[in-house]
Design an enzyme around this catalytic site. Sequence first.
Site, short mmCIF file in Angstrom:
data_model
loop_
_atom_site.label_atom_id
_atom_site.label_comp_id
_atom_site.label_asym_id
_atom_site.label_seq_id
_atom_site.Cartn_x
_atom_site.Cartn_y
_atom_site.Cartn_z
N GLU A 176 1.16 -1.18 -0.15
CA GLU A 176 0.12 0.34 -0.04
C GLU A 176 0.48 1.02 -0.16
OE1 GLU A 176 -2.53 -0.47 3.36
OE2 GLU A 176 -3.32 -1.73 2.42
N GLU A 377 -5.59 -8.49 0.94
CA GLU A 377 -6.03 -8.28 2.72
C GLU A 377 -7.52 -8.34 2.51
OE1 GLU A 377 -4.42 -5.08 4.48
OE2 GLU A 377 -2.09 -5.94 4.44
C1 GBH Z 1 -3.73 -2.52 6.35
O1 GBH Z 1 -4.66 -1.18 5.32
C2 GBH Z 1 -2.70 -2.83 6.33
O2 GBH Z 1 -2.58 -3.02 5.45
C3 GBH Z 1 -2.97 -3.18 7.49
O3 GBH Z 1 -1.16 -3.30 8.10
C4 GBH Z 1 -3.56 -2.84 8.66
O4 GBH Z 1 -3.93 -3.94 9.94
C5 GBH Z 1 -5.11 -3.17 7.62
O5 GBH Z 1 -4.81 -2.60 6.96
C6 GBH Z 1 -6.04 -2.73 8.62
O6 GBH Z 1 -6.10 -1.25 9.86
O7 GBH Z 1 -5.70 6.11 10.74
O8 GBH Z 1 -8.20 6.77 10.36
O9 GBH Z 1 -6.08 7.56 8.99
C7 GBH Z 1 -5.39 -0.66 5.43
C8 GBH Z 1 -5.86 0.60 4.58
C9 GBH Z 1 -5.57 2.62 4.98
C10 GBH Z 1 -6.97 2.50 6.36
C11 GBH Z 1 -4.95 4.06 5.90
C12 GBH Z 1 -6.57 2.91 7.26
C13 GBH Z 1 -5.98 5.24 8.31
C14 GBH Z 1 -6.60 5.50 8.64
N1 GBH Z 1 -5.52 1.10 5.56
N2 GBH Z 1 -6.64 3.90 6.18
S1 GBH Z 1 -6.73 6.75 9.89
#
Ligand code: GBH
Length: 488
Positions: A176, A377
């Site tokens: 990502e 994922e």
């Molecule tokens: C995944 O990203 C990750 O690859 C993994 O490590 C993680 O554990 C999993 O999701 C579950 O979270 O913090 O409110 O700013 C998923 C896409 C993009 C979702 C960034 C969370 C941040 C939101 N992610 N987003 S915030």
Amino acid sequence: ASQQLYLDGETLPPDFVYGCATSAYQIEGAWNVDGKSPSIWDHFLHNKTTNDVTYGATGDVANDFYHKYPEDLPLFRNALGVGTYDFTISWTRIMPAGRGPLNDKGLQFYKNVIDTSNKLRMSNICTLYHWDLPQSLQDEYGGWLDRKIVDDFRGYARAVFKALGNKCSHWVTMNEPRTFCTEGFSSEPDFAPGVIGTYKERFTCMHHALLAHAAAVDEFRLGGYKGKIGIKVDGGVSLPLNPASAADQAAAARAMDFEVGWDVAPLYTGDYPPSLIASGVPMKFTAAEKQLLKGSVDFIGLDFYTSQWVTASKHCKPSSGSYPECTETYQQNPSTLIDIGRPTASDWNFDAPHSTIYGGIKYLAEHYNATNIMISETGMGVLNETNFPLEQILEDVDRIAWYRGVLTAMKQALADQLPLVGFIPWSCIDNFEWTDGYNVRFGLINVEYDGAGKGSQKRNPKLSGAFSAFLPFPRLDQRGVSGAYLRG
Ligand code: GBH
């Protein structure tokens, strides 16, 4: 018939991958053990003074997977029934100075993880980078903001491939890029490196991340390694709120470009989507770089969580968005994006996978002619306060409902001949959930620890783990492919 839950095992592609995933910082702990140096996540959470989004938690101990893998891997295999274990390599464990010699002890750990997986008849998807950049490279030149990162990433990739290249059936260059570039350099960054940025920093980071990805793939192909290589991108789908409105349709198409296309288009076309270029991306690829980028994936991993309705809007919040201008282009304006589905414990994650995951697969296949699409994922977090009764936590029927939706969408995608080649729930086991610390859990297996990552560390499979074990996917031992990529 497409609404039936169960995929028919016999109609699945014979080499369909069913695995479960974790990432290094989120499970390993042992942050300073056996020669490992600090990553930007170690540094960021050790030095954080404000904005205590992780409730004081760090990955210092996490699941202590560094020491507990001999008991965890059999659980993944036997309690979850997966045929593949998808893990990520910590750059600073394997190459503590960021470049130069490998650390034998760190390398040995990953060899042990792979060998133990193979003995259990699991193959491995191995990822070079899940956000834990060496802090030394951050200090030296600002990490992803400097072009130098591309050469350092190439060197790191070359060394890892040389050591482990033929041992993994699939390699992922990075997890990502859009997430670590937008969250790490946002106006209020709560992801490492925690550098306050504007769209310029976010674009610069993405530009270098894409070039670093292409460089790693180049190394892999030059080395003639046996497995497949790809990348994982995050993205749901953006749908017009009013499908009859041309303005909403255009806004949704732009949203797809700015979210999914930003990192996906260069992999297939060699350049950013035309709408990004028209909006004035601050950096451009040279002809040679375009050539290296185009076709730089054997497979594409879609990390699928949430999708949005999009409606055209004139409102503009340039400082919070990733986008260079507001009036003509899509903006990440909250009033124009409406998350689809029921809320979950993560404020960004909404539960409606069945209605949108099919659209994500179809979009990649149709818009970019993507082949070999993997749902790399997907999953949902559930709140896990320390005083919740364990029985309640283990009976995670909402998570099963989420995966049931994913299965329905996958069945439909396969029936429509879309090139879906794998499905990887996130996550094998509860782990450090970034800004939510240990309060939100994504695992198919529970871990008993508290908000600071401490506690008995006892592992307890959840009901969703049993659900996983009963899914009708071909497993490695059924396919009889213990050879090829597993002995290197
Ligand atoms: C995944 O990203 C990750 O690859 C993994 O490590 C993680 O554990 C999993 O999701 C579950 O979270 O913090 O409110 O700013 C998923 C896409 C993009 C979702 C960034 C969370 C941040 C939101 N992610 N987003 S915030």
